[in-house]
Design a protein around this motif. Structure first.
Motif, PDB file in Angstrom:
ATOM      1  N   MET A  43       8.882   9.212  -2.237  1.00  0.00           N
ATOM      2  CA  MET A  43       7.652   8.419  -2.111  1.00  0.00           C
ATOM      3  C   MET A  43       7.340   7.543  -3.335  1.00  0.00           C
ATOM      4  SD  MET A  43       6.084   9.698   0.893  1.00  0.00           S
ATOM      5  CE  MET A  43       4.351  10.012   0.818  1.00  0.00           C
ATOM      6  N   ARG A  46       6.530   3.762  -0.243  1.00  0.00           N
ATOM      7  CA  ARG A  46       6.133   4.394   1.017  1.00  0.00           C
ATOM      8  C   ARG A  46       5.410   3.350   1.845  1.00  0.00           C
ATOM      9  NH1 ARG A  46       1.552   3.086   0.370  1.00  0.00           N
ATOM     10  NH2 ARG A  46       1.143   3.967   2.420  1.00  0.00           N
ATOM     11  N   GLY A  47       5.112   3.749   3.096  1.00  0.00           N
ATOM     12  CA  GLY A  47       4.540   2.770   4.024  1.00  0.00           C
ATOM     13  C   GLY A  47       5.689   2.216   4.859  1.00  0.00           C
ATOM     14  N   ALA A  48       5.480   2.170   6.192  1.00  0.00           N
ATOM     15  CA  ALA A  48       6.592   1.870   7.101  1.00  0.00           C
ATOM     16  C   ALA A  48       7.359   0.573   6.750  1.00  0.00           C
ATOM     17  CB  ALA A  48       6.077   1.844   8.537  1.00  0.00           C
ATOM     18  N   PRO A  49       6.675  -0.583   6.640  1.00  0.00           N
ATOM     19  CA  PRO A  49       7.448  -1.797   6.357  1.00  0.00           C
ATOM     20  C   PRO A  49       8.144  -1.749   4.987  1.00  0.00           C
ATOM     21  CG  PRO A  49       5.276  -2.336   7.238  1.00  0.00           C
ATOM     22  CD  PRO A  49       5.253  -0.878   6.904  1.00  0.00           C
ATOM     23  N   ARG A  89      13.532   9.421   5.778  1.00  0.00           N
ATOM     24  CA  ARG A  89      12.236   9.714   6.406  1.00  0.00           C
ATOM     25  C   ARG A  89      12.361   9.395   7.906  1.00  0.00           C
ATOM     26  NH1 ARG A  89       6.913   7.917   3.498  1.00  0.00           N
ATOM     27  NH2 ARG A  89       6.200   9.813   4.526  1.00  0.00           N
ATOM     28  N   CYS A 157      -5.254   6.295   4.898  1.00  0.00           N
ATOM     29  CA  CYS A 157      -3.972   6.141   4.208  1.00  0.00           C
ATOM     30  C   CYS A 157      -3.951   4.801   3.470  1.00  0.00           C
ATOM     31  CB  CYS A 157      -2.809   6.268   5.195  1.00  0.00           C
ATOM     32  SG  CYS A 157      -1.201   6.449   4.387  1.00  0.00           S
ATOM     33  N   ASN A 158      -2.775   4.222   3.315  1.00  0.00           N
ATOM     34  CA  ASN A 158      -2.674   2.889   2.717  1.00  0.00           C
ATOM     35  C   ASN A 158      -1.756   2.051   3.576  1.00  0.00           C
ATOM     36  OD1 ASN A 158      -0.723   1.059   0.842  1.00  0.00           O
ATOM     37  ND2 ASN A 158      -2.859   0.870   0.243  1.00  0.00           N
ATOM     38  N   ALA A 159      -2.358   1.052   4.233  1.00  0.00           N
ATOM     39  CA  ALA A 159      -1.583   0.078   5.003  1.00  0.00           C
ATOM     40  C   ALA A 159      -1.846  -1.278   4.374  1.00  0.00           C
ATOM     41  CB  ALA A 159      -1.992   0.124   6.469  1.00  0.00           C
ATOM     42  N   ALA A 163       2.192  -0.898   0.925  1.00  0.00           N
ATOM     43  CA  ALA A 163       2.943  -0.283   2.028  1.00  0.00           C
ATOM     44  C   ALA A 163       3.870  -1.271   2.721  1.00  0.00           C
ATOM     45  CB  ALA A 163       1.962   0.294   3.039  1.00  0.00           C
ATOM     46  N   THR A 169      -0.977  -4.722   6.310  1.00  0.00           N
ATOM     47  CA  THR A 169      -1.267  -4.858   7.746  1.00  0.00           C
ATOM     48  C   THR A 169      -2.764  -4.630   7.965  1.00  0.00           C
ATOM     49  OG1 THR A 169      -0.597  -2.555   8.085  1.00  0.00           O
ATOM     50  CG2 THR A 169       1.060  -4.245   8.465  1.00  0.00           C
ATOM     51  N   GLN A 196      -3.125   8.697  -0.507  1.00  0.00           N
ATOM     52  CA  GLN A 196      -2.855   7.245  -0.439  1.00  0.00           C
ATOM     53  C   GLN A 196      -4.154   6.440  -0.430  1.00  0.00           C
ATOM     54  OE1 GLN A 196      -1.332   9.560   1.429  1.00  0.00           O
ATOM     55  NE2 GLN A 196       0.729   8.980   2.010  1.00  0.00           N
ATOM     56  N   GLY A 235      -2.915   1.392   9.987  1.00  0.00           N
ATOM     57  CA  GLY A 235      -1.563   0.876  10.202  1.00  0.00           C
ATOM     58  C   GLY A 235      -0.826   1.774  11.199  1.00  0.00           C
ATOM     59  N   ALA A 236       0.491   1.605  11.281  1.00  0.00           N
ATOM     60  CA  ALA A 236       1.295   2.437  12.193  1.00  0.00           C
ATOM     61  C   ALA A 236       2.691   2.622  11.624  1.00  0.00           C
ATOM     62  CB  ALA A 236       1.390   1.776  13.565  1.00  0.00           C
ATOM     63  N   LYS A 248      -0.311   8.070   9.689  1.00  0.00           N
ATOM     64  CA  LYS A 248      -0.603   9.150   8.747  1.00  0.00           C
ATOM     65  C   LYS A 248      -1.453  10.252   9.369  1.00  0.00           C
ATOM     66  CE  LYS A 248       0.637   9.568   5.490  1.00  0.00           C
ATOM     67  NZ  LYS A 248       1.846  10.419   5.325  1.00  0.00           N
ATOM     68  N   PHE A 314       2.540  13.011   9.672  1.00  0.00           N
ATOM     69  CA  PHE A 314       2.016  12.023  10.635  1.00  0.00           C
ATOM     70  C   PHE A 314       1.465  12.738  11.864  1.00  0.00           C
ATOM     71  CE2 PHE A 314       5.455  10.107   8.208  1.00  0.00           C
ATOM     72  CZ  PHE A 314       4.818   8.992   7.701  1.00  0.00           C
TER      73      PHE A 314
HETATM   74  O1  MRU Z   1       3.653   8.742   4.207  1.00  0.00           O
HETATM   75  P1  MRU Z   1       3.370   7.283   4.011  1.00  0.00           P
HETATM   76  O2  MRU Z   1       2.493   7.000   2.847  1.00  0.00           O
HETATM   77  O3  MRU Z   1       4.623   6.463   4.026  1.00  0.00           O
HETATM   78  O4  MRU Z   1       2.544   6.888   5.323  1.00  0.00           O
HETATM   79  C1  MRU Z   1       2.127   5.563   5.467  1.00  0.00           C
HETATM   80  C2  MRU Z   1       1.294   5.322   6.662  1.00  0.00           C
HETATM   81  O5  MRU Z   1       1.026   6.210   7.450  1.00  0.00           O
HETATM   82  C3  MRU Z   1       0.870   3.916   6.908  1.00  0.00           C
HETATM   83  O6  MRU Z   1      -0.375   3.867   7.539  1.00  0.00           O
HETATM   84  C4  MRU Z   1       1.914   3.210   7.791  1.00  0.00           C
HETATM   85  O7  MRU Z   1       3.180   3.377   7.288  1.00  0.00           O
HETATM   86  C5  MRU Z   1       1.626   1.764   7.945  1.00  0.00           C
HETATM   87  S1  MRU Z   1       1.888   0.875   6.456  1.00  0.00           S
HETATM   88  C6  MRU Z   1       1.617  -0.757   6.746  1.00  0.00           C
END
Ligand code: MRU
Length: 346
Positions: A43, A46-49, A89, A157-159, A163, A169, A196, A235-236, A248, A314
């Protein structure tokens, strides 16, 4: 204020270390694909994108190390590099999406020399990074239409910029609203156990001068009951074909609470987060992280030794709780099964 969580230069990947924010702003350098994989796992990033972008650069680092050893060796090692990066992950589909994009590039150019392919991989990773920021700006532009002057938005969380490649996002939607002159305040859930919200979302928004108030996760219901929230935006990590959303842990609870209090609940994500290969959220693999994240706070044990702990990172919010999904291709409403498909075929 531009926040750059991921930088590439001189054949090296630099990642803003998200484990130590907001106390220290320090970049960690990755010189090998294994270091990039570790950075995702631990980490640092982190964050999907952002995880997807890092994996793409991880492939570049791997290719750099083997491209001089001939094409057969290169192609054999490439699969192994992707496997190591893919095993970091499991939940965020952007990771697999980015690796697939790199794999396709190799397939379409396998008659070129390994050195040439390596150059193409580098341009592709840079393109993924650039496109992500552009997507976030589009999400912001579409999503900001849902916000009114004076709104208070709750996020989890943090989007944000951290992220993603930059801008964010869910926070991108808020940033775009603020850029249009709307007075918007944010309530950030602290987001136990990795914090986050408390550490990262508040840090980003403060840098941008956007008013933010941090609450602990268990305060959300009461804050909504007191009519202090106009909308929730999250976010997602992966969106199933029917619109169910993995994000999250704690997001599902917010979806239920928002429904109960008649507050709109929005999800903001690029279309690369939609996984049409799975029909419902029940099929989304949920990452279980180390129990240490729950038993310890800042290195100090807060749970007695020997006590059982769960740490799913999640949860899945069923699509019925979601008022709209804001993507880089537009805003989607129910029925999600039909409308998400229509969105990508436009
Ligand atoms: O475990 P993390 O901090 O990677 O989880 C991040 C989230 O859940 C964010 O909301 C998600 O990845 C969207 S980020 C634009």
């Amino acid at each position: 204020m531009t926040i750059q969580p991921i930088k590439w230069g001189n054949g090296r990947l630099s990642l803003l270390d998200q484990r130590i924010l907001p106390g220290k702003e320090r970049y960690v350098e990755c010189r090998t694909y294994r270091e990039a994989a570790q950075a995702i796992k631990k980490m640092v990033v982190r964050g999907a994108p952002a995880v997807g972008i890092t994996a793409a650069f991880g492939v570049v680092l791997g290719a750099q190390a083997v491209s001089a050893r001939g094409k057969r060796y290169f192609l054999k090692r490439f699969e192994n590099i992707c496997e190591v990066l893919a095993a970091t992950r499991p939940t965020a589909v952007n990771l697999f999406w980015a690796l697939e994009r790199m794999r396709k590039l190799i397939e379409n150019n396998c008659d070129l020399s390994s050195v040439k392919i390596q150059e193409l991989l580098q341009s592709e990773a840079l393109k993924i990074l650039k496109e992500d920021v552009e997507s976030n700006r589009k999400i912001g532009s579409f999503g900001s239409r849902l916000l009114k002057d004076g709104d208070t938005i709750l996020t989890h969380c943090n989007a944000g910029a951290l992220a993603t490649g930059g801008y964010g996002t869910a926070l991108g939607v808020i940033r775009a609203g603020v850029d249009q002159g709307k007075r918007i305040q944010v309530i950030a859930d602290e987001t136990r156990p990795f914090l986050q919200g408390a550490r990262l979302t508040s840090w980003e928004l403060k840098k941008d001068g956007i008013p933010v108030t941090v609450i602990t996760d268990n305060m959300a219901a009461s804050v909504m009951q007191q009519k202090r929230v106009d909308a929730v935006i999250v976010g997602a990590d992966r969106i199933a074909a029917n619109g169910d959303v993995a994000n999250k842990i704690g997001t599902y609870a917010l979806g239920i609470l928002a429904g109960e209090h008649h507050i709109p609940f929005y999800v903001a994500a690029p279309i690369s987060t939609i996984d049409f290969s799975i029909q419902t959220g029940a099929e989304i693999p949920i990452e279980e992280r180390s129990s240490d994240e729950v038993t310890h706070i800042h290195g100090r044990r807060v749970v007695p030794r020997g006590v059982a702990v769960w740490n799913p990172a999640f949860d899945v919010t069923p699509s019925r709780y979601i008022s709209a999904i804001v993507t880089d291709h537009g805003i989607v409403k129910k029925p999600y099964g039909k409308n998400l498909r229509a969105l990508i075929s436009r």
